[in-house]
Design an enzyme around this catalytic site. Structure first.
Site, short mmCIF file in Angstrom:
data_model
loop_
_atom_site.label_atom_id
_atom_site.label_comp_id
_atom_site.label_asym_id
_atom_site.label_seq_id
_atom_site.Cartn_x
_atom_site.Cartn_y
_atom_site.Cartn_z
N LYS A 31 4.63 112.02 24.73
CA LYS A 31 4.67 113.27 25.49
C LYS A 31 5.69 114.22 24.93
O LYS A 31 5.43 115.42 24.76
CB LYS A 31 4.97 112.98 26.97
CG LYS A 31 4.99 114.22 27.86
CD LYS A 31 6.36 114.83 28.07
CE LYS A 31 7.25 113.92 28.88
NZ LYS A 31 8.56 114.56 29.20
N SER A 32 6.87 113.71 24.59
CA SER A 32 7.94 114.56 24.09
C SER A 32 7.54 115.25 22.79
O SER A 32 7.78 116.44 22.59
CB SER A 32 9.22 113.75 23.86
OG SER A 32 9.72 113.26 25.08
N ARG A 135 14.22 120.56 40.85
CA ARG A 135 14.78 120.26 39.54
C ARG A 135 15.68 121.40 39.07
O ARG A 135 15.34 122.58 39.26
CB ARG A 135 13.68 119.99 38.52
CG ARG A 135 12.78 118.84 38.91
CD ARG A 135 11.88 118.40 37.77
NE ARG A 135 12.64 117.73 36.71
CZ ARG A 135 12.06 117.12 35.67
NH1 ARG A 135 10.74 117.12 35.55
NH2 ARG A 135 12.80 116.54 34.74
N GLN A 183 17.01 119.24 27.87
CA GLN A 183 15.89 120.17 27.71
C GLN A 183 16.35 121.62 27.71
O GLN A 183 15.66 122.47 27.15
CB GLN A 183 14.86 119.94 28.81
CG GLN A 183 14.07 118.65 28.65
CD GLN A 183 13.06 118.43 29.75
OE1 GLN A 183 13.07 119.11 30.77
NE2 GLN A 183 12.19 117.46 29.56
N GLU A 323 15.63 108.05 29.86
CA GLU A 323 14.36 107.88 30.56
C GLU A 323 13.89 106.44 30.60
O GLU A 323 12.96 106.09 31.31
CB GLU A 323 13.28 108.74 29.90
CG GLU A 323 12.95 108.34 28.49
CD GLU A 323 12.14 109.39 27.75
OE1 GLU A 323 11.24 109.00 27.01
OE2 GLU A 323 12.42 110.60 27.91
N HIS A 350 15.93 114.42 37.64
CA HIS A 350 14.64 114.26 36.99
C HIS A 350 13.51 114.47 38.00
O HIS A 350 13.68 115.19 38.98
CB HIS A 350 14.57 112.89 36.30
CG HIS A 350 15.17 112.89 34.92
ND1 HIS A 350 14.63 112.21 33.86
CD2 HIS A 350 16.26 113.53 34.44
CE1 HIS A 350 15.36 112.41 32.78
NE2 HIS A 350 16.36 113.20 33.12
N ARG A 354 16.32 109.72 40.51
CA ARG A 354 15.91 108.37 40.13
C ARG A 354 16.93 107.30 40.51
O ARG A 354 16.56 106.15 40.78
CB ARG A 354 15.62 108.31 38.63
CG ARG A 354 14.28 108.92 38.26
CD ARG A 354 13.97 108.83 36.79
NE ARG A 354 12.62 109.32 36.53
CZ ARG A 354 12.17 109.68 35.35
NH1 ARG A 354 12.98 109.63 34.29
NH2 ARG A 354 10.92 110.10 35.20
N LYS A 420 0.99 111.55 34.92
CA LYS A 420 1.87 112.57 34.36
C LYS A 420 2.01 112.41 32.85
O LYS A 420 1.97 113.41 32.11
CB LYS A 420 3.24 112.47 35.02
CG LYS A 420 4.23 113.55 34.61
CD LYS A 420 5.53 113.41 35.39
CE LYS A 420 6.43 114.61 35.18
NZ LYS A 420 6.90 114.76 33.81
#
Length: 444
Positions: A31-32, A135, A183, A323, A350, A354, A420
């Site tokens: 995904k990244s 977020r 990010q 992650e 996140h 979490r 996701k």
């Protein structure tokens, strides 16, 4: 984009095999990497191709966002086992008009796309799922303003907000505190070459989490001919210039490989993941270090990583797992000695908090987990069945599945949360645990 969503299953009973789990699992693309390459393709100087990209909710949201800004993205036949390749025609020069972007719960969309919107003329409105509004986005909002870009967020520092572009961004020096997410840095670096004066980004806080993800961003930029100077700690300079079009094979998602490898560790089995790169910037490559610390063996040979469990899970101290932390925490809850996870305070921002979620859900099954300032402390405790909440978080769903391998009666609240980043998770997991042959979707 191809529909690849997992049917919603309220109360998914996690399978408990009662024997070692053994098998081979091919996992979809990263995904990244997929979303970084999609952004760069939208900024490139010609058409680009992504081979064997991820097809998931996060990548579909990125495709839709870039299309709304003017990029043309077409699915074409490819050799990847999980869906078509993607051809990308970049956002045309002079793109204009007001538009909307649905970020869903994708951090890469809500953070990577606003700088691109600022390069157009017009107002782009960003919003997402209810959880997305929690977020942190303040660093992105303030950085855009520091670059002279108009952002309206009602003072929230979070979704929803709008970006009004004037057809270009001057660029230059900007300071941000990226302590909440790497990010924030990657978002500006990806677009920096298209700013008139490039970008000189300075992080002003103490530490930046997930530096591996920034290293990934720098590498893909350099692959596309962008000059990036990261020789000074906490500073990045991106020279102005074109982003070279590309044709790239997307690596498998090594973070998403983690739960399958964890199945070998927790049950004393052996699981192999083909397509594992010899060199990579993916944080998931750390499984080769983490899982041996937990008593397993990890061998990479001819592009296949094989992890074999010892029959017992060993606890320990695990730093900066990023992650990977939910999978590590699930294994630690099954370990025969105490564990401490450190350097993951940023996980509170996140898809959900979490740390609180892992503490609550593992303890709800009889575990012994406490939160620390920057992580979790987990001690051995007898676990029992029960509902494992997922909080719309894909990694919480996979953590529940891992616990269910050893604890009968675990019910994962919403396995569809895995769509996701890995819509095929439930199918692949069930096949692995059952020891059945891979379906066509898993084969070369």
């Amino acid at each position: 984009m191809t529909e690849t969503s997992v049917p919603v299953a309220e109360g998914w009973p996690a399978p408990t095999p009662g024997r070692p789990v053994t098998g081979v699992v091919r996992v979809p693309g990263s995904k990244s990497l997929t979303n970084r390459y999609l952004v760069l393709a939208a900024l490139a100087d010609g058409p680009s191709r992504l081979r064997a990209p991820l097809h998931s909710r996060d990548s579909a949201l990125m495709v839709a966002a870039l299309r709304s800004l003017g990029a043309e993205i077409t699915e074409v036949s490819g050799s990847g086992p999980f869906g078509p390749d993607l051809l990308v025609e970049p956002i045309p020069a002079g793109a204009a008009g007001n538009t909307d972007v649905d970020c869903g719960l994708a951090g890469t969309v809500m953070r990577f796309v606003p700088p691109l919107a600022a390069l157009r003329t017009g107002t782009t409105a960003f919003d997402g799922d209810p959880h997305a509004r929690q977020r942190p986005m303040g660093a992105t909002v303030e950085a855009l303003r520091g670059l002279g870009i108009e952002v309206e967020d009602g003072g929230r520092g979070a979704l929803p907000f709008s970006v009004t572009g004037r057809g270009g961004v001057p660029g230059g020096r900007v300071e941000i505190d990226a302590g909440a997410s790497s990010q924030f840095v990657s978002a500006l670096l990806l677009a920096g070459a298209r700013f008139t004066d490039g970008l000189h980004l300075v992080h002003t806080g103490e530490t930046v989490p997930s530096l591996d993800h920034i290293a990934m961003t720098v590498q893909v930029l350099r692959e596309c001919g962008v000059a990036v100077d990261d020789s000074v700690p906490n500073e990045w300079r991106v020279a102005p210039g074109p982003v070279r079009a590309f044709d790239v094979d997307i690596e498998p998602d090594l973070s998403n490989a983690g739960p399958f490898l964890a199945a070998a560790v927790s049950t004393g089995g052996s699981v192999s993941i083909p397509g594992w790169p010899e060199q990579t910037t993916q944080v998931g490559d750390k499984w080769r270090e983490i899982l041996p610390q937990m008593g397993a063996t990890a061998e990479l040979a001819d592009g296949v990583l094989t992890v074999t469990g010892s029959g017992a899970v060993r606890g320990g101290t695990f730093a900066n797992t990023s992650e990977l932390a939910p999978t590590v925490a699930a294994l630690c809850a099954l370990a025969d000695s105490p564990s401490v996870l450190t350097g993951i305070a940023h996980l509170r921002g996140h898809e959900t908090d979490r740390l609180a979620a892992l503490r609550t859900e593992i303890n709800g099954l009889g575990g012994n987990v406490t939160e620390t300032a920057d992580g979790l402390a987990i001690s051995p405790a007898p676990l029992h069945g029960g509902v494992f909440g997922t909080y719309a978080d894909h990694r919480m769903a996979t953590a529940g599945a891992i616990l269910g391998l050893s604890v009968p009666g675990v019910v994962v609240e919403d396995i569809a949360a895995t769509s996701k980043t890995m819509p095929e998770f439930a199918q692949l997991w069930t096949a692995l645990v059952a020891g059945t042959e891979p379906t066509a979707a898993q084969e070369d």
